[in-house]
Enzyme design. Structure first.
Site, PDB file in Angstrom:
ATOM      1  N   ASP A   1     -17.583 -14.321  -1.736  1.00 46.91           N
ATOM      2  CA  ASP A   1     -16.258 -14.038  -2.285  1.00 46.91           C
ATOM      3  C   ASP A   1     -15.154 -14.263  -1.252  1.00 46.91           C
ATOM      4  O   ASP A   1     -15.399 -14.210  -0.052  1.00 46.91           O
ATOM      5  CB  ASP A   1     -16.177 -12.570  -2.734  1.00 46.91           C
ATOM      6  CG  ASP A   1     -16.860 -12.341  -4.064  1.00 46.91           C
ATOM      7  OD1 ASP A   1     -17.074 -13.315  -4.798  1.00 46.91           O
ATOM      8  OD2 ASP A   1     -17.185 -11.170  -4.358  1.00 46.91           O
TER       9      ASP A   1
ATOM     10  N   PRO B   1       1.390   4.603  -1.281  1.00 43.44           N
ATOM     11  CA  PRO B   1       1.919   3.294  -0.877  1.00 43.44           C
ATOM     12  C   PRO B   1       2.209   3.228   0.618  1.00 43.44           C
ATOM     13  O   PRO B   1       2.424   2.155   1.162  1.00 43.44           O
ATOM     14  CB  PRO B   1       3.208   3.156  -1.703  1.00 43.44           C
ATOM     15  CG  PRO B   1       3.530   4.514  -2.193  1.00 43.44           C
ATOM     16  CD  PRO B   1       2.278   5.313  -2.198  1.00 43.44           C
TER      17      PRO B   1
HETATM   18  N1  SAM Z   1       7.769   8.420  -3.251  1.00 42.79           N
HETATM   19  C1  SAM Z   1       6.589   7.706  -2.879  1.00 42.79           C
HETATM   20  C2  SAM Z   1       6.945   6.604  -1.899  1.00 42.79           C
HETATM   21  O1  SAM Z   1       7.977   5.969  -2.094  1.00 42.79           O
HETATM   22  O2  SAM Z   1       6.188   6.359  -0.945  1.00 42.79           O
HETATM   23  C3  SAM Z   1       5.953   7.050  -4.080  1.00 42.79           C
HETATM   24  C4  SAM Z   1       5.262   8.010  -4.989  1.00 42.79           C
HETATM   25  S1  SAM Z   1       4.449   7.188  -6.331  1.00 42.79           S
HETATM   26  C5  SAM Z   1       5.730   7.085  -7.522  1.00 42.79           C
HETATM   27  C6  SAM Z   1       3.368   8.389  -6.968  1.00 42.79           C
HETATM   28  C7  SAM Z   1       1.924   8.287  -6.514  1.00 42.79           C
HETATM   29  O3  SAM Z   1       1.382   7.054  -6.941  1.00 42.79           O
HETATM   30  C8  SAM Z   1       1.688   8.326  -5.034  1.00 42.79           C
HETATM   31  O4  SAM Z   1       1.647   9.650  -4.541  1.00 42.79           O
HETATM   32  C9  SAM Z   1       0.343   7.632  -4.899  1.00 42.79           C
HETATM   33  O5  SAM Z   1      -0.735   8.525  -5.132  1.00 42.79           O
HETATM   34  C10 SAM Z   1       0.384   6.622  -6.051  1.00 42.79           C
HETATM   35  N2  SAM Z   1       0.712   5.252  -5.601  1.00 42.79           N
HETATM   36  C11 SAM Z   1       1.816   4.567  -5.941  1.00 42.79           C
HETATM   37  N3  SAM Z   1       1.808   3.338  -5.401  1.00 42.79           N
HETATM   38  C12 SAM Z   1       0.659   3.233  -4.709  1.00 42.79           C
HETATM   39  C13 SAM Z   1       0.066   2.205  -3.920  1.00 42.79           C
HETATM   40  N4  SAM Z   1       0.667   1.038  -3.739  1.00 42.79           N
HETATM   41  N5  SAM Z   1      -1.131   2.438  -3.368  1.00 42.79           N
HETATM   42  C14 SAM Z   1      -1.749   3.626  -3.535  1.00 42.79           C
HETATM   43  N6  SAM Z   1      -1.238   4.643  -4.266  1.00 42.79           N
HETATM   44  C15 SAM Z   1      -0.046   4.457  -4.848  1.00 42.79           C
END
Ligand code: SAM
Length: 256
Positions: free
Chosen positions: A170, A90
């Site tokens: 698109d 994220p």
């Molecule tokens: N503690 C992290 C933070 O707050 O930035 C969030 C970790 S999330 C619970 C677990 C995993 O989900 C991340 O390591 C990533 O690979 C994936 N993930 C969650 N949200 C995402 C997003 N918006 N875009 C891409 N990957 C995401």
């Protein structure tokens, strides 16, 4: 194009690989999607991929060793085909049509799917060359984000979509001739199909006229209008003609 997906849940992808675009693209050989179970790159009896965070706090963090081992094994398999390693996060740069366009030129993409609190920061700093986010929200894992990245990128590969599904019109499509790093395009215009009248709601007359130039102009104006009403931020990134500006000016003050 090859995607190497590193995940602790490879089975998660089976359904999406058996349907629609991803199925077609892989069956035709245009795209290869390989799923790698991160646990296979561990060296302990329990196949441990995570550990508690240094400094305390809740949750677990992906250890660096299995991820480095996995990527290095992939690189060793085919050293001549360079890898572009992407961490789904994220905190990454936002996935847009322009970013997908840029990714679609890569030969071999590694997608690392995090879980729990995320991955050890040394993976971010020394293994991944890019971090990509699918939006300003947090999901529990990188598997859905990886699927989103693959689907968005693959549909841009030449020949994957048939004419009927062409992506040039698109929403956000980067206009031909623009560089991929450039801004997004407009939102798409409204679409209608038969019947021409449904519950007293009529299809706009111009679409039934057979006048191709009128129809083209109507579509372009509706696309401009939709973008202006819903996503005015996109307009700032689009090159507008004098005529476009006059049309937008004429909309000011009009109700929906
Ligand atoms: N503690 C992290 C933070 O707050 O930035 C969030 C970790 S999330 C619970 C677990 C995993 O989900 C991340 O390591 C990533 O690979 C994936 N993930 C969650 N949200 C995402 C997003 N918006 N875009 C891409 N990957 C995401």
């Amino acid at each position: 194009m090859t995607f190497e997906v590193i995940t602790i849940f490879p089975d998660f992808f089976h359904s999406i690989l058996e349907h629609g675009l991803l199925k077609r693209a892989t069956a035709s050989g245009q795209v290869t999607i390989r799923l790698h179970d991160l646990r296979e790159y561990t060296d302990d009896r329990h196949h441990t991929v995570d550990d508690r965070p240094f400094g305390g706090g809740p949750g677990m963090v992906f250890k660096p060793e299995p991820l480095f081992r996995a990527v290095e094994a992939l690189q060793g398999e085919a050293p001549e085909r360079s890898l572009r390693v992407i961490l789904l996060s994220p905190q990454g740069r936002l996935l847009t049509q322009a970013v997908a366009e840029e990714l679609s030129h890569a030969e071999r993409l590694v997608l690392i799917c995090g879980r729990y609190e995320g991955v050890d920061e040394r993976v971010t700093e020394h293994l991944a060359c890019d971090e990509i986010s699918i939006g300003d929200f947090v999901m529990s894992g990188g598997e859905l984000p990886a699927a989103v990245v693959m689907e968005t990128t693959i549909r841009l590969l030449p020949g994957v979509l048939g004419n009927e599904e062409s992506c040039e019109q698109d929403s956000f499509a980067v206009p031909a001739g623009s560089s991929a790093a450039e801004a997004q395009g407009l939102l798409d215009c409204p679409h209608y199909t038969r019947p021409a009248e449904f519950r007293n709601w009529k299809v706009p007359e111009v679409l039934l006229s057979g006048d191709h130039e009128e129809i083209r102009q109507w579509r372009h104006r509706r696309a401009l209008e939709k973008t202006w009403r819903r996503r005015p931020d996109l307009l700032a990134q689009v090159t507008l003609s004098e005529e476009d500006r006059r049309w937008l000016e004429s909309l000011k003050g009009t109700e929906l």
